[in-house]
Scaffold this motif. Sequence first.
Motif, PDB file in Angstrom:
ATOM      1  N   ASP A   1      13.021  -7.919   0.903  1.00  0.00           N
ATOM      2  CA  ASP A   1      12.669  -8.657  -0.349  1.00  0.00           C
ATOM      3  C   ASP A   1      11.368  -9.120  -0.063  1.00  0.00           C
TER       4      ASP A   1
ATOM      5  N   GLY B   1      10.026  -8.275  -5.278  1.00  0.00           N
ATOM      6  CA  GLY B   1      11.017  -8.043  -5.237  1.00  0.00           C
ATOM      7  C   GLY B   1      11.613  -7.008  -4.033  1.00  0.00           C
ATOM      8  N   LEU B   2      12.689  -6.283  -4.474  1.00  0.00           N
ATOM      9  CA  LEU B   2      13.137  -5.448  -3.516  1.00  0.00           C
ATOM     10  C   LEU B   2      12.277  -3.955  -3.165  1.00  0.00           C
ATOM     11  N   ARG B   3      11.775  -3.766  -2.111  1.00  0.00           N
ATOM     12  CA  ARG B   3      11.024  -2.486  -1.806  1.00  0.00           C
ATOM     13  C   ARG B   3      11.596  -1.938  -0.548  1.00  0.00           C
TER      14      ARG B   3
ATOM     15  N   ALA C   1      17.592  -8.350   3.288  1.00  0.00           N
ATOM     16  CA  ALA C   1      17.188  -8.817   2.251  1.00  0.00           C
ATOM     17  C   ALA C   1      18.119  -9.207   1.079  1.00  0.00           C
ATOM     18  N   PHE C   2      19.675  -8.987   1.503  1.00  0.00           N
ATOM     19  CA  PHE C   2      20.418  -9.335   0.448  1.00  0.00           C
ATOM     20  C   PHE C   2      21.319 -10.455   0.850  1.00  0.00           C
TER      21      PHE C   2
END
Length: 560
Positions: free
Chosen positions: A207, A212-214, A446-447
């Motif tokens: 994140d 955002g998510l990469r 990240a989650f």
Amino acid sequence: MKRVVLIGATGVFGRRLARHLARMDGIDLVLTSRSREKAQTLARELAAGASVPVSGAGLDRDSDLVASLAALKPWLVIDASGPFQQQGYEVPTAALLLGAHVVDLADARGYLAGYGPQLDELARQHGLVALAGASSTPALSVAAARELSEGWERLDSIDIAITPAGRSEVGPSVIAAILSYAGRPVPIWREGELQTTPGWGAGEVIDMPGLGLRRVAPVETVDAEMLGPDLAARSRVAFSAGLEAGIEQWGLALLAWFRRRGWVADLAPLVPYLVKARRITRLWTSDRGGMLVAISGIDSKGRPRRAYWSLLAEKDDGPQVPTLAAAAAVRALLADEITPGARSAAEALDLAAIEAEMTPYAISTSQDERAVGPALFETVLGAQAFALMPAAIRAFHANDAEPVWQGRAEVTRGDGAVTGLLCRLFGLPAAGAELPVTVSVTRGDAFDENAEIWTRNFAGQRFHSRLSLDRNGELREAFGPFSFTLAAQSDREGLALPIANWCVFGLPLPRFLMPSAEARETVDADGRFRFDVKLSLPFFGLLAHYRGWLKPRRPSDGSG
């Protein structure tokens, strides 16, 4: 006026640095390129808005370098040419012999490793400064990591990531540098010691603040070799990068895989084709990129913490970031604030000095620090049941646990082709006795900040799993697409983790096909954490059985 000669001034990063230096009082700026016409054209473009004299000159680093530099009479030489993976120390040596300071934007691991040993004595003899790596890495990344961890009692991990804007211009030298190590071993500080991992190999999703998510993958830098031992990182120092265009990221991963398999040895011939391909792949990307430095450990007050430094570059100002440390070095040299000698710019510049150069651009930075919540297993079991378990087991699962444990193990495997195939699918270890085993636990991803990623290393063979709470508050362990609900049960003897149900890609699978697990954690007579995991399959019998003991890995147990 101090004359600053900028080599590679017409390149992607050179042009940005030239424009920045043209507004820095106290210097006489000379821009050089192999093409005198290009250098002079750029000088004329910048002169209109410059606050210092700007001129252009031809200079070929591969032909009459000393004579060309001598004719320019530099006070400081800045090398922004690259790629530095294939370069020697001809430029800094020539500059020092001519009585000039030298700064470069090198991020090549080998080049940086030999820089100080090769040039320090010469620089000191002449009372001059020579700085390498005045770029995003290692100067900026190391400065951020050191500031975040200042005063901490224990540093467990440092994760550094760069995700440039996909729309930003990328020159052939940058692509050549990336391809030079794709699929080849790059350094990583893992399990508390220096190891290697394939460049642009197995990646992960992170994140990125503001983006955002990469997806990112390991890249070659010197950070692991510098920060691992310098900051005594107990577990991990990793540097990753990600490309905004998915086709570029996955395409590079595929090329890295081809090289690892031995199907291709030299990727350099692809450079001109990839430069052209980016004209298309960049069309669906943005002008926003970022950088993240995240650390975890025990802070100065003895609390488990995570701390973050992040950078967000907008309006296509991301390519300015690699030039900022060099600009900060020029300003420090003008103020006579750097002592003579040759070394990494990371040893000479602090974070505030580099961030000060960001002011003219759409670049912002922020820092954040967060407390680490209750341990995952404490949440699953409840505080009272968790407290009843033996001390060694609580120590392994606590939120302030040592991140790396080591010991010995015995592994047996079932017979048959199906059993072997499934063992390979899950990455289960090969059979053996008295195998060295290391278990590393990373808390948060990240989650889910409360998730745990376990990496088990049996004699160099690693397999991973992710433990987390599902939406029903039940403990779930995932191995790739397969996940298992675990009915955790604790008592004064230890912890049991039987399987309650299983899924693939989130879809429930029949219980009559479900593997059975006899997984138990106990403590032996020596007070050591013991594990005993026996996995069996319906109809086929034993899949794998691994058991052994672990103890916390301390810095004195190895390097670091």
